[in-house]
Design a protein around this motif. Structure first.
Motif, PDB file in Angstrom:
ATOM      1  N   SER A  89       0.844  -1.197   0.000  1.00 37.47           N
ATOM      2  CA  SER A  89       0.000   0.000   0.000  1.00 37.47           C
ATOM      3  C   SER A  89       0.874   1.240   0.000  1.00 37.47           C
ATOM      4  CB  SER A  89      -0.902  -0.005   1.236  1.00 37.47           C
ATOM      5  OG  SER A  89      -1.771  -1.113   1.171  1.00 37.47           O
ATOM      6  N   PRO A  90       0.359   2.320  -0.612  1.00 33.51           N
ATOM      7  CA  PRO A  90       1.156   3.548  -0.669  1.00 33.51           C
ATOM      8  C   PRO A  90       1.432   4.113   0.717  1.00 33.51           C
ATOM      9  CG  PRO A  90      -1.051   3.876  -1.588  1.00 33.51           C
ATOM     10  CD  PRO A  90      -0.934   2.428  -1.287  1.00 33.51           C
ATOM     11  N   ARG A  91       2.590   4.734   0.865  1.00 30.67           N
ATOM     12  CA  ARG A  91       2.959   5.341   2.147  1.00 30.67           C
ATOM     13  C   ARG A  91       2.832   6.852   2.087  1.00 30.67           C
ATOM     14  NH1 ARG A  91       6.629   1.943   5.786  1.00 30.67           N
ATOM     15  NH2 ARG A  91       5.263   3.189   7.085  1.00 30.67           N
ATOM     16  N   GLU A  92       2.538   7.368   0.890  1.00 34.05           N
ATOM     17  CA  GLU A  92       2.364   8.812   0.708  1.00 34.05           C
ATOM     18  C   GLU A  92       1.231   9.071  -0.263  1.00 34.05           C
ATOM     19  OE1 GLU A  92       6.117   9.937  -0.812  1.00 34.05           O
ATOM     20  OE2 GLU A  92       6.979  10.294   1.161  1.00 34.05           O
ATOM     21  N   PRO A  93       0.539  10.188  -0.242  1.00 28.03           N
ATOM     22  CA  PRO A  93       0.627  11.244   0.767  1.00 28.03           C
ATOM     23  C   PRO A  93       0.094  10.792   2.128  1.00 28.03           C
ATOM     24  CG  PRO A  93      -1.180  11.681  -0.735  1.00 28.03           C
ATOM     25  CD  PRO A  93      -0.479  10.472  -1.262  1.00 28.03           C
ATOM     26  N   VAL A  94      -0.833   9.809   2.085  1.00 34.51           N
ATOM     27  CA  VAL A  94      -1.292   9.260   3.361  1.00 34.51           C
ATOM     28  C   VAL A  94      -0.582   7.926   3.551  1.00 34.51           C
ATOM     29  CG1 VAL A  94      -3.307   8.362   4.597  1.00 34.51           C
ATOM     30  CG2 VAL A  94      -3.551  10.329   3.083  1.00 34.51           C
ATOM     31  N   ASP A  95      -0.107   7.665   4.751  1.00 31.56           N
ATOM     32  CA  ASP A  95       0.596   6.403   4.995  1.00 31.56           C
ATOM     33  C   ASP A  95      -0.443   5.307   5.251  1.00 31.56           C
ATOM     34  OD1 ASP A  95       2.212   4.341   5.675  1.00 31.56           O
ATOM     35  OD2 ASP A  95       3.425   5.452   7.133  1.00 31.56           O
ATOM     36  N   ARG A  96      -0.833   4.629   4.151  1.00 29.52           N
ATOM     37  CA  ARG A  96      -1.885   3.610   4.267  1.00 29.52           C
ATOM     38  C   ARG A  96      -1.379   2.398   5.054  1.00 29.52           C
ATOM     39  NH1 ARG A  96      -5.772   4.352  -0.002  1.00 29.52           N
ATOM     40  NH2 ARG A  96      -6.800   2.495   0.810  1.00 29.52           N
ATOM     41  N   PHE A  97      -0.075   2.162   4.967  1.00 30.55           N
ATOM     42  CA  PHE A  97       0.489   1.024   5.698  1.00 30.55           C
ATOM     43  C   PHE A  97       0.350   1.240   7.197  1.00 30.55           C
ATOM     44  CE2 PHE A  97       4.429  -1.197   7.361  1.00 30.55           C
ATOM     45  CZ  PHE A  97       3.939  -2.477   7.199  1.00 30.55           C
ATOM     46  N   ARG A  98       0.506   2.485   7.603  1.00 34.00           N
ATOM     47  CA  ARG A  98       0.383   2.837   9.024  1.00 34.00           C
ATOM     48  C   ARG A  98      -1.041   2.532   9.512  1.00 34.00           C
ATOM     49  NH1 ARG A  98       3.311   3.623  13.210  1.00 34.00           N
ATOM     50  NH2 ARG A  98       2.545   5.132  14.701  1.00 34.00           N
ATOM     51  N   VAL A  99      -2.001   2.879   8.664  1.00 31.79           N
ATOM     52  CA  VAL A  99      -3.409   2.605   9.002  1.00 31.79           C
ATOM     53  C   VAL A  99      -3.601   1.095   9.153  1.00 31.79           C
ATOM     54  CG1 VAL A  99      -5.787   2.795   8.161  1.00 31.79           C
ATOM     55  CG2 VAL A  99      -4.172   4.677   7.782  1.00 31.79           C
ATOM     56  N   GLU A 100      -2.991   0.346   8.235  1.00 33.60           N
ATOM     57  CA  GLU A 100      -3.106  -1.125   8.297  1.00 33.60           C
ATOM     58  C   GLU A 100      -2.463  -1.655   9.579  1.00 33.60           C
ATOM     59  OE1 GLU A 100      -1.190  -2.058   4.605  1.00 33.60           O
ATOM     60  OE2 GLU A 100      -2.911  -1.395   3.429  1.00 33.60           O
ATOM     61  N   GLN A 101      -1.290  -1.114   9.927  1.00 37.50           N
ATOM     62  CA  GLN A 101      -0.604  -1.545  11.156  1.00 37.50           C
ATOM     63  C   GLN A 101      -1.517  -1.361  12.371  1.00 37.50           C
ATOM     64  OE1 GLN A 101       3.012   0.855  11.025  1.00 37.50           O
ATOM     65  NE2 GLN A 101       4.187  -1.020  11.335  1.00 37.50           N
ATOM     66  N   GLN A 102      -2.144  -0.177  12.415  1.00 38.06           N
ATOM     67  CA  GLN A 102      -2.979   0.110  13.583  1.00 38.06           C
ATOM     68  C   GLN A 102      -4.181  -0.828  13.644  1.00 38.06           C
ATOM     69  OE1 GLN A 102      -3.384   4.268  12.827  1.00 38.06           O
ATOM     70  NE2 GLN A 102      -1.716   4.802  14.214  1.00 38.06           N
ATOM     71  N   ALA A 103      -4.790  -1.040  12.489  1.00 34.57           N
ATOM     72  CA  ALA A 103      -5.981  -1.900  12.468  1.00 34.57           C
ATOM     73  C   ALA A 103      -5.602  -3.328  12.855  1.00 34.57           C
ATOM     74  CB  ALA A 103      -6.611  -1.884  11.078  1.00 34.57           C
ATOM     75  N   LEU A 104      -4.481  -3.800  12.346  1.00 37.59           N
ATOM     76  CA  LEU A 104      -4.065  -5.175  12.638  1.00 37.59           C
ATOM     77  C   LEU A 104      -3.703  -5.335  14.102  1.00 37.59           C
ATOM     78  CD1 LEU A 104      -3.971  -5.531   9.498  1.00 37.59           C
ATOM     79  CD2 LEU A 104      -2.077  -7.071   9.928  1.00 37.59           C
ATOM     80  N   CYS A 105      -3.075  -4.297  14.627  1.00 39.26           N
ATOM     81  CA  CYS A 105      -2.654  -4.364  16.025  1.00 39.26           C
ATOM     82  C   CYS A 105      -3.883  -4.482  16.934  1.00 39.26           C
ATOM     83  CB  CYS A 105      -1.843  -3.115  16.354  1.00 39.26           C
ATOM     84  SG  CYS A 105      -1.243  -3.135  18.031  1.00 39.26           S
TER      85      CYS A 105
END
Ligand code: GDD
Ligand code: MG
Length: 437
Positions: A89-105
């Motif tokens: 997933s793209p990390r810019e302009p929005v860091d979608r991976f970060r969103v995925e990390q949070q949801a998975l956590c």
């Protein structure tokens, strides 16, 4: 699960392709002695499916999917499976991976779930592949190439290092967690029926609904799969001398393999990966050329095709995407040394008719990645050990190295340190970061 035993099969060298079989009961209950009677329909008790799933990694490739859909798939994976999410997933302009990390956590915490999440573009992963003697996957920019197959290759290596026996793939854009759950049970059913250690299970969707004239129409075949199946069947028929329709899952994105088999097949880039699996089986174990794996020739390979009961609802694809997918799928057949010239010409004409190939344009061979078996897995483990920019929730990679971690006295085990309790993922300080797992 109650499932019909395959009646029809096609043999091609050491390969047995079983015709598609329907499921009669999604939940066959617990073990019951009455079910031990042999018959056309076999009952696979819940305990048996559980036993297989305990040894299974479920891989979810993700590229920019809506997080609600990704979560839906996570809910569908039985707790006893290890889940591996490979995100591109793209990390810019929005860091979608970060969103995925949070949801998975959050999900891992609530469901007490074993999950691994990696980003395909993590430079450490590229380095690990280079140092393990598998440079083909790495692009000139020093990152893993784009593509679903490329994500699948990463996950297959992780599943192997995690000591799993089976690896199954489920797309993240499925609207129905119930369907995804069913596919994973069917993977287990196929492996429960398999008699050899080299086996593959491919899902034939009951239907792929679409709207036609304002009504839901339960279409059976996708636009690409109709064509891919036809040419795969033609290829098999040319060698056996008998026309066949055995292959109904040429493009099955939902499929699973024993790790023993997954490590011995080569891969095609992107969406060519599923038809390439069949081509790879025919080329390597079809008996037309000497096999690099005589042990597989002796043991045989079984390919199960199981027809799901749930319809497959997923994100609609653009025409251009379908054309690209058809082109890459047929290119795997066209590029095989097994493909007779007359069939090559039929494929070219088919692609021209469908606007996938311009007249006079030649069909380039699809990029292929070699079998993973010769990789140096210890080196891969050493490179990523403790440092992969992965979010590993709950006990994950077992014990040799850190993909089997040696526990230093006085230091909390990494699974304890990173067991998410706060709902926050481990701090992500940048790409390739040393998270000191
Ligand atoms: N990690 C990773 N990297 N995942 C990716 C990438 C990538 O570069 N590209 C796509 N994905 C993920 C998507 O997010 C989705 O979860 C899954 O791979 C499938 O991608 P889609 O774009 O939805 O594919 P499709 O629906 O057109 O095709 C699917 O079905 C075909 C059969 O009809 C795929 O599974 C094909 O491989 C399959 O042949
Ligand atoms: Mg899709």
């Amino acid at each position: 699960m109650r499932i019909e035993l395959p009646r029809k099969s096609e043999r091609f060298g050491a390969n047995v392709f079983y015709g598609p079989v329907p499921v009669y009961e999604l939940d066959g209950g617990l073990r019951n002695q009455r079910d031990d009677e042999p018959g056309a329909i076999v009952a696979l008790p819940y305990e048996r499916l559980h036993e297989v799933q305990r040894q299974m990694a479920i891989v979810v490739p993700v590229k920019g999917e809506r997080i609600r859909l990704v979560e839906g798939i996570l809910f569908a994976v039985p707790n006893q499976c290890l889940t591996i999410v490979v995100s591109n997933s793209p990390r810019e302009p929005v860091d979608r991976f970060r969103v995925e990390q949070q949801a998975l956590c959050t999900f891992a915490r609530l469901a007490r779930k074993r999950l691994i999440l990696v980003h395909q573009k993590d430079p450490l992963l590229a380095r690990a592949f280079l140092e393990a003697g598998y440079p083909e996957l790495v692009d000139t920019d020093g990152r893993i190439r784009d593509g679903k197959a490329e994500g699948m290759v990463i996950a297959t290596v992780i599943a192997h290092l995690a000591g799993k026996r089976y690896v199954g793939f489920v797309d993240a854009d499925n609207f129905s967690p119930g369907a995804a759950h069913e596919y994973i049970c069917e993977y287990a059913a196929g492996f429960a029926l398999a008699e050899c250690q080299y086996a593959m299970v491919r899902i034939l969707w009951q239907s792929k609904p679409k709207y036609v004239d304002g009504e839901v129409y339960f279409a059976k075949w996708g636009r690409t799969s109709r064509v891919t199946n036809h040419y795969l069947n033609q290829l098999i028929s040319r060698y056996t001398g008998f026309e066949t329709d055995v292959m109904g899952t040429g493009n099955a994105g939902e499929h699973a393999l024993t790790l023993e088999l997954a490590l011995r097949l080569d891969y095609a880039t992107g969406y060519g990966v599923e038809p390439q699996h069949i081509i790879s089986l025919l080329e390597r174990f079809g008996g037309e050329r000497e096999s690099p794996f005589p042990d597989v020739m002796r043991s045989g390979v079984e390919v199960f095709q199981i027809e799901s009961r749930n319809p497959h609802f997923h994100k609609a694809s653009e025409e251009s995407h379908i054309r690209d997918m058809t082109r890459v799928a047929l290119s795997t057949i066209h590029g095989s040394f097994l493909c007779p010239d007359t069939l090559r010409r039929s494929i070219e004409e088919e692609l021209q008719r469908g606007g996938c190939l311009q007249p006079g344009e030649s069909l380039e061979p699809v990029r292929r990645y070699p079998a993973l078996l010769d990789m140096d897995f210890d080196s891969f483990r050493d490179t990523v050990e403790h440092r992969i920019q992965a979010t590993s929730f709950e006990p994950v990679l077992p014990a040799r190295g850190a993909l089997r971690r040696r526990h230093a006295p006085g230091r909390p085990r990494w699974s304890e340190r990173f067991r998410p309790t706060s709902g926050q993922p481990p701090t992500d300080t940048g790409e390739g970061v040393d998270t000191d797992l």
